[in-house]
Design a protein around this motif. Sequence first.
Motif: not given
Length: 114
Positions: A11, A13-19, A21-22, A25
């Motif tokens: 989770e 890592q997913e949050q870091q990946a999401s951050n 990605h944001q 963007d």
Amino acid sequence: SKISSVQVALEEQEQQASNAHQRADSIKEQYKEDFFKKQLIIDSLKEQIANESIERQNLETHILDIESAMKNQREEYEAAIGNRDSSTQFLNQQLEKYQQEKKLVEAELKDLYQ
């Protein structure tokens, strides 16, 4: 417990990946805005250069027109001076001729009255 710690790590890592990605963007959007702003500036500068080039051509043409007019006026002036000088020369010749004739006539009159 091991599954939950793996799940937590996943989770995170997913949050870091999401951050990430944001952020990517956000950076991409900022880049797009900057690109379009800079493109507008470039287009505006190109237009200014084109207008200044046209203005320069107009000024150069105007200078050539003025120089040509000055040359024509000088030629007219020189021709007028030449005409005046030749007229003056002709009139001086005529005057000299009449003065000689006058002297001859005066001499003849003097001879007649003596």
